[in-house]
Design an enzyme around this catalytic site. Structure first.
Site, PDB file in Angstrom:
ATOM      1  N   LYS A 262      29.925  37.734  51.987  1.00 28.09           N
ATOM      2  CA  LYS A 262      30.913  36.657  52.046  1.00 28.09           C
ATOM      3  C   LYS A 262      30.814  35.940  53.395  1.00 28.09           C
ATOM      4  CE  LYS A 262      34.531  38.824  49.183  1.00 28.09           C
ATOM      5  NZ  LYS A 262      34.586  37.800  48.134  1.00 28.09           N
ATOM      6  N   ARG A 336      34.521  44.222  38.865  1.00 27.47           N
ATOM      7  CA  ARG A 336      34.302  44.459  37.423  1.00 27.47           C
ATOM      8  C   ARG A 336      33.389  45.647  37.189  1.00 27.47           C
ATOM      9  NH1 ARG A 336      32.188  38.397  36.821  1.00 27.47           N
ATOM     10  NH2 ARG A 336      33.610  38.245  38.598  1.00 27.47           N
TER      11      ARG A 336
HETATM   12  N1  BES Z   1      37.713  40.510  45.754  1.00 29.62           N
HETATM   13  C1  BES Z   1      37.088  39.308  45.323  1.00 29.62           C
HETATM   14  C2  BES Z   1      38.077  38.318  44.705  1.00 29.62           C
HETATM   15  C3  BES Z   1      39.158  37.802  45.590  1.00 29.62           C
HETATM   16  C4  BES Z   1      39.024  36.581  46.221  1.00 29.62           C
HETATM   17  C5  BES Z   1      40.337  38.481  45.736  1.00 29.62           C
HETATM   18  C6  BES Z   1      40.031  36.082  47.019  1.00 29.62           C
HETATM   19  C7  BES Z   1      41.354  37.994  46.543  1.00 29.62           C
HETATM   20  C8  BES Z   1      41.208  36.782  47.177  1.00 29.62           C
HETATM   21  C9  BES Z   1      36.014  39.611  44.297  1.00 29.62           C
HETATM   22  O1  BES Z   1      35.374  40.827  44.449  1.00 29.62           O
HETATM   23  C10 BES Z   1      34.974  38.551  44.435  1.00 29.62           C
HETATM   24  O2  BES Z   1      34.356  38.518  45.444  1.00 29.62           O
HETATM   25  N2  BES Z   1      34.829  37.715  43.407  1.00 29.62           N
HETATM   26  C11 BES Z   1      33.896  36.666  43.439  1.00 29.62           C
HETATM   27  C12 BES Z   1      33.191  36.666  42.109  1.00 29.62           C
HETATM   28  C13 BES Z   1      31.993  35.771  42.056  1.00 29.62           C
HETATM   29  C14 BES Z   1      30.897  36.334  42.938  1.00 29.62           C
HETATM   30  C15 BES Z   1      31.539  35.661  40.630  1.00 29.62           C
HETATM   31  C16 BES Z   1      34.648  35.378  43.680  1.00 29.62           C
HETATM   32  O3  BES Z   1      35.768  35.242  43.199  1.00 29.62           O
HETATM   33  O4  BES Z   1      34.111  34.528  44.390  1.00 29.62           O
HETATM   34 MN    MN Z   2      33.714  40.695  45.744  1.00 33.08          MN
END
Ligand code: BES
Ligand code: MN
Ligand code: ZN
Length: 486
Positions: A262, A336
């Site tokens: 990230k 997931r």
């Molecule tokens: N933990 C994150 C989602 C999240 C984002 C929770 C902001 C709380 C606040 C999750 O694991 C994630 O990174 N999801 C990605 C999925 C994508 C790579 C398909 C996302 O939402 O960008």
């Molecule tokens: Mn994630």
């Protein structure tokens, strides 16, 4: 400390009203009439309370509002809060507002003649939360809240289950607020083990146990971490022989994204990525402490998603406990993967009557619904309507989004049974479709994407900024309304 206030219920005793310090709160109905105790206090302050409830401001005030009388003449106390209360909702609201006073000084509540005092004190308790355990000097003193009421014993008994729920909410907030160097998977499992003291059965699966079970999806997420992956099973058997309701939680103690790293800005927020597991833990605590007459099992997958020489790579293919293979296109879509194995294990072992999973699963849930509503997905309206009703009653925002085969097509993989991302369109729905592949036919299932509601950067009615504990009250309510004998 996170438990700031100490609550006690007692009989009326006006003998020290003149000299006691702190603050008073007087609970008043819409008609503005004062009970004998409030009238005694009113005499001491030269009729200031009667003036307040007789004036325009009180008439204009909505139920749940507070009128404030500062530095009243004739008493040592510096403040009298007059709470206008009519129905349950307004009592909770008024109580939450009184928390501002209880946070500043000791508070004496005159509750004479008001049946909603347990609700009011519940609101006060929920809002009286402050996560200051990492300050070298606490910014918050502890205070006593005394409630004078007729038949204090029976009011205390009526309040007891509400206190249990509030403790569950605070437990969820504590877990979710905790930084990841403190709340490692090991520490998380330990705090859940301590729930044995509340009467839960708690069991922990270690990595070798999960390897033996074939949980390749969950385990892959933790490969880059120094803190070992774990699965914790909390069991509450308060009912008869019926199959349990199952709660399954995503417990990513920190989500860097892994090799699909990230961006730096805001990454610190990912300390709350175990919020789903936190809600499961809080509900389980509440159920045990109030002695719920239902069977409920809570299962959480605890992992940390880190980049490392041993971390899982984009393009890797993992095999889930179910046997389905998953192409990991993006290591940041890790929640997931954790839930896939937790869901399957849950069904194989417990044959539940229904499953609710909770996860801070997608940023897309925030894009769709902001911070007002959690995203609700379900394969069974009959089941999800119960939850949606419970959310409404507890005023925890929830909004249902669709599932469908067209979305499922987005997670087709070139080389495996599925891939773990479905592209930008409908990101929360394709995540839910992924989970649906790990839910057996005919298994009633609800998926709650709580990414937008688990932690907020502003104060709300019932919580200061930070972790909210969203969902503990609604799920507890669903259990008490639909799973326990009335
Ligand atoms: N933990 C994150 C989602 C999240 C984002 C929770 C902001 C709380 C606040 C999750 O694991 C994630 O990174 N999801 C990605 C999925 C994508 C790579 C398909 C996302 O939402 O960008
Ligand atoms: Mn994630
Ligand atoms: Zn995540």
């Amino acid at each position: 400390m996170t438990e700031i206030i100490q609550i006690e219920f007692s009989d009326f005793d006006a003998s020290d009203f003149e000299t006691r310090g702190g603050r008073f709160a007087v609970v008043v109905g819409k008609d503005g009439s004062l009970g004998a105790q409030a009238a005694a206090l009113d005499d001491l302050v030269g009729g200031a309370i009667a003036n307040a409830v007789g004036g325009k401001a009180f008439k204009k005030a909505k139920p749940g509002d507070i009128l404030e009388i500062s530095y009243p003449q004739g008493v040592a106390a510096e403040f009298i809060a007059v709470a206008k209360v009519s129905k349950k909702k307004s009592a909770l609201k008024a109580g939450a507002k009184l928390a501002a006073h209880a946070l500043k000084d000791d508070l004496l509540i005159l509750g004479e003649g008001h049946a909603l005092i347990p609700q009011l004190v519940y609101g006060l308790k929920l809002r009286s939360y402050n996560f200051d355990r990492h300050r070298s000097q606490s910014d918050q003193d502890a205070h006593n809240v005394s409630v004078m009421i007729e038949d204090p014993k029976s009011v205390e008994i009526a309040f007891a289950p509400l206190l249990s729920i509030a403790q569950g909410v605070h437990f969820t907030r504590d877990l979710t607020n905790e930084p990841a160097n403190v709340l490692t998977t090991v520490e998380f499992a330990k705090r859940l083990s301590d729930l044995k003291n509340s009467g839960l059965d708690v069991e922990i699966l270690e990595e070798k146990d999960m390897e033996a079970l074939g949980m390749g999806a969950l385990l892959g997420v933790g490969y880059g971490s120094e803190t070992p992956s774990k699965m914790v099973i909390m069991n509450w058997k308060g009912g008869g022989d019926e199959a349990p309701l199952a709660l399954v939680g995503k417990g990513v103690v920190f989500d860097t994204g892994g090799i699909s790293l990230k961006p730096a800005a805001g990454m610190e927020a990912m300390t709350m990525d175990m919020g789903g597991a936190g809600v499961v833990a809080g509900v389980m605590m509440a159920l045990a402490r109030r002695g719920a007459k239902a069977n409920v099992v809570g299962i959480v997958g605890l992992v940390e998603n880190m980049p490392d020489g041993r971390a899982q790579r984009p393009g890797d293919v993992v095999t889930s406990m179910k046997g389905d293979t998953i192409e990991v296109i993006n290591t940041d879509a890790e929640g997931r993967l954790v839930l896939a194995d937790a869901l399957w294990y849950c069904q194989e072992r417990f044959k539940p009557s229904g499953i609710i999973d909770l996860a801070t699963l997608t940023g897309a849930a925030i894009i769709a619904l902001g911070h007002e509503n959690a995203a609700v997905f379900s394969n069974t309206s009959k089941f999800s309507d119960k939850l949606l009703k419970s959310c409404k009653k507890e005023r925890e925002g929830a909004w249902r989004l669709p599932l469908g085969g067209g979305y499922d097509a987005q997670i087709k993989s070139r080389i495996a049974d599925m891939k773990n991302v479905g592209g930008r369109p409908a990101g929360s729905i394709t995540a839910a479709q992924f989970l649906a592949r790990f839910v057996k036919d005919d298994m009633p299932w609800i998926h709650l994407d709580i990414a937008g509601v688990a932690s907020l950067d502003k104060d709300t009615e019932l919580a200061p900024k930070g972790a909210t504990g969203w969902g503990v009250r609604a799920i507890n309510r669903m259990i008490s309304d639909y799973y326990e004998p009335s």
